[in-house]
Scaffold this motif. Structure first.
Motif, PDB file in Angstrom:
ATOM      1  N   PHE A   6       0.841  -1.209   0.000  1.00  0.00           N
ATOM      2  CA  PHE A   6       0.000   0.000   0.000  1.00  0.00           C
ATOM      3  C   PHE A   6       0.871   1.252   0.000  1.00  0.00           C
ATOM      4  N   ILE A   7       1.929   1.249   0.813  1.00  0.00           N
ATOM      5  CA  ILE A   7       2.845   2.391   0.842  1.00  0.00           C
ATOM      6  C   ILE A   7       3.539   2.534  -0.500  1.00  0.00           C
ATOM      7  N   ASP A   8       3.957   1.403  -1.096  1.00  0.00           N
ATOM      8  CA  ASP A   8       4.582   1.451  -2.418  1.00  0.00           C
ATOM      9  C   ASP A   8       3.631   2.036  -3.453  1.00  0.00           C
ATOM     10  N   ARG A   9       2.362   1.620  -3.395  1.00  0.00           N
ATOM     11  CA  ARG A   9       1.382   2.141  -4.351  1.00  0.00           C
ATOM     12  C   ARG A   9       1.166   3.633  -4.143  1.00  0.00           C
ATOM     13  N   LEU A  10       1.146   4.064  -2.889  1.00  0.00           N
ATOM     14  CA  LEU A  10       0.983   5.494  -2.595  1.00  0.00           C
ATOM     15  C   LEU A  10       2.151   6.288  -3.169  1.00  0.00           C
ATOM     16  N   SER A  11       3.369   5.808  -2.951  1.00  0.00           N
ATOM     17  CA  SER A  11       4.547   6.486  -3.484  1.00  0.00           C
ATOM     18  C   SER A  11       4.538   6.475  -5.010  1.00  0.00           C
ATOM     19  N   MET A  12       4.129   5.338  -5.590  1.00  0.00           N
ATOM     20  CA  MET A  12       4.091   5.223  -7.044  1.00  0.00           C
ATOM     21  C   MET A  12       3.054   6.171  -7.644  1.00  0.00           C
ATOM     22  N   PHE A  13       1.870   6.208  -7.030  1.00  0.00           N
ATOM     23  CA  PHE A  13       0.820   7.101  -7.523  1.00  0.00           C
ATOM     24  C   PHE A  13       1.259   8.558  -7.432  1.00  0.00           C
ATOM     25  N   THR A  14       1.869   8.919  -6.306  1.00  0.00           N
ATOM     26  CA  THR A  14       2.316  10.297  -6.124  1.00  0.00           C
ATOM     27  C   THR A  14       3.366  10.682  -7.149  1.00  0.00           C
ATOM     28  N   GLY A  15       4.355   9.804  -7.333  1.00  0.00           N
ATOM     29  CA  GLY A  15       5.416  10.095  -8.290  1.00  0.00           C
ATOM     30  C   GLY A  15       4.902  10.238  -9.708  1.00  0.00           C
ATOM     31  N   LYS A  16       4.013   9.333 -10.115  1.00  0.00           N
ATOM     32  CA  LYS A  16       3.504   9.372 -11.485  1.00  0.00           C
ATOM     33  C   LYS A  16       2.548  10.554 -11.687  1.00  0.00           C
ATOM     34  N   ALA A  17       1.814  10.911 -10.642  1.00  0.00           N
ATOM     35  CA  ALA A  17       0.908  12.057 -10.757  1.00  0.00           C
ATOM     36  C   ALA A  17       1.698  13.349 -10.958  1.00  0.00           C
ATOM     37  N   PHE A  18       2.767  13.518 -10.183  1.00  0.00           N
ATOM     38  CA  PHE A  18       3.560  14.745 -10.296  1.00  0.00           C
ATOM     39  C   PHE A  18       4.518  14.698 -11.473  1.00  0.00           C
ATOM     40  N   ALA A  19       4.646  13.542 -12.129  1.00  0.00           N
ATOM     41  CA  ALA A  19       5.461  13.482 -13.341  1.00  0.00           C
ATOM     42  C   ALA A  19       4.863  14.352 -14.449  1.00  0.00           C
ATOM     43  N   TRP A  20       3.570  14.654 -14.353  1.00  0.00           N
ATOM     44  CA  TRP A  20       2.942  15.545 -15.333  1.00  0.00           C
ATOM     45  C   TRP A  20       3.532  16.943 -15.263  1.00  0.00           C
ATOM     46  N   CYS A  21       4.227  17.259 -14.166  1.00  0.00           N
ATOM     47  CA  CYS A  21       4.898  18.558 -14.087  1.00  0.00           C
ATOM     48  C   CYS A  21       5.919  18.714 -15.201  1.00  0.00           C
ATOM     49  N   ILE A  22       6.501  17.592 -15.652  1.00  0.00           N
ATOM     50  CA  ILE A  22       7.481  17.658 -16.746  1.00  0.00           C
ATOM     51  C   ILE A  22       6.818  18.181 -18.010  1.00  0.00           C
ATOM     52  N   LEU A  23       5.611  17.698 -18.284  1.00  0.00           N
ATOM     53  CA  LEU A  23       4.893  18.166 -19.470  1.00  0.00           C
ATOM     54  C   LEU A  23       4.558  19.646 -19.353  1.00  0.00           C
ATOM     55  N   ILE A  24       4.111  20.071 -18.176  1.00  0.00           N
ATOM     56  CA  ILE A  24       3.787  21.486 -17.967  1.00  0.00           C
ATOM     57  C   ILE A  24       5.034  22.341 -18.130  1.00  0.00           C
ATOM     58  N   LEU A  25       6.162  21.864 -17.581  1.00  0.00           N
ATOM     59  CA  LEU A  25       7.424  22.588 -17.736  1.00  0.00           C
ATOM     60  C   LEU A  25       7.812  22.733 -19.204  1.00  0.00           C
ATOM     61  N   THR A  26       7.654  21.647 -19.949  1.00  0.00           N
ATOM     62  CA  THR A  26       8.031  21.658 -21.358  1.00  0.00           C
ATOM     63  C   THR A  26       7.165  22.630 -22.157  1.00  0.00           C
ATOM     64  N   LEU A  27       5.859  22.534 -21.959  1.00  0.00           N
ATOM     65  CA  LEU A  27       4.948  23.416 -22.689  1.00  0.00           C
ATOM     66  C   LEU A  27       5.139  24.877 -22.293  1.00  0.00           C
ATOM     67  N   GLY A  28       5.254  25.118 -20.987  1.00  0.00           N
ATOM     68  CA  GLY A  28       5.443  26.490 -20.522  1.00  0.00           C
ATOM     69  C   GLY A  28       6.745  27.093 -21.004  1.00  0.00           C
ATOM     70  N   GLY A  29       7.825  26.296 -20.940  1.00  0.00           N
ATOM     71  CA  GLY A  29       9.115  26.800 -21.414  1.00  0.00           C
ATOM     72  C   GLY A  29       9.120  27.059 -22.907  1.00  0.00           C
TER      73      GLY A  29
END
Length: 206
Positions: A6-29
């Motif tokens: 459960f902790i692994d899934r929580l960490s995995m979900f959090t990491g993958k959810a915030f990975a979308w920041c890369i797309l926002i960074l790319t588009l914004g830049g």
């Protein structure tokens, strides 16, 4: 083990959810480069957006990276040790360094975020006045998830000390090199040999 997964899934979900920041960074830049150099009309929010997105990604990807055993380590000697010795070293380091440091991060981060929310802190680096208290709120949240993941990692060490081997981690996206190594291990387990490419080439020539 269900709690650890459960902790692994929580960490995995959090990491993958915030990975979308890369797309926002790319588009914004990309947008900022376009309007700044082609239209001569730079934005007032691009700089703030970039460090807020990168900061959020850096903070929230930490627990995910720990859950995948992906942090950099000097394993020149470590990888040659028996798994029980590896587990003992990791357990000592988790207890003495990781968990206390993350506990301090949660405590100080909470005070840091509380102060920021107290006066609705905004960025001083641009005329837009972008709010930054949401970013500072991520500090104690990331610390909490990282602390939970640290407990899960320490528990893995205890299981390895008991059983003599590392418990399996949840399946996830892997680097190509890691996937090839796993395929080679599976071939060896089943008594298969790695195909010889040079022999195939010689047969083709004939």
């Amino acid at each position: 083990m269900s709690l650890f997964y459960f902790i692994d899934r929580l960490s995995m979900f959090t990491g993958k959810a915030f990975a979308w920041c890369i797309l926002i960074l790319t588009l914004g830049g990309s947008y900022e480069v376009f309007v700044r150099y082609l239209l001569n009309a730079p934005t007032g929010w691009a700089y703030d957006m970039s460090y807020i997105m990168y900061g959020a990604l850096f903070l929230m990807a930490g627990p995910y990276t720990l859950s995948r055993d992906g942090h950099v380590r000097g394993d020149v000697v470590y990888r040659l040790m028996p798994q029980r010795v590896q587990a003992a070293i990791d357990l000592i380091l988790h207890i003495l360094f990781l968990l206390p440091a993350v506990g301090a991060m949660m405590y100080q981060g909470y005070l840091y975020a509380q102060e920021s929310w107290g006066y609705w802190e905004k960025s001083i680096f641009s005329p837009m006045g972008v709010p930054i208290y949401p970013l500072k709120t991520l500090v104690p949240i990331a610390g909490l998830i990282l602390f939970l993941q640290g407990i899960a990692e320490a528990s893995r060490c205890v299981r390895c000390l008991r059983d003599g081997y590392w418990p399996e981690r949840m399946q996830d996206v892997e680097e190509l090199e890691t996937a090839i190594l796993h395929q080679e291990e599976e071939r060896r387990k089943h008594g298969e040999t790695t195909p010889d490419i040079t022999q195939g080439q010689e047969g083709a020539k004939r």
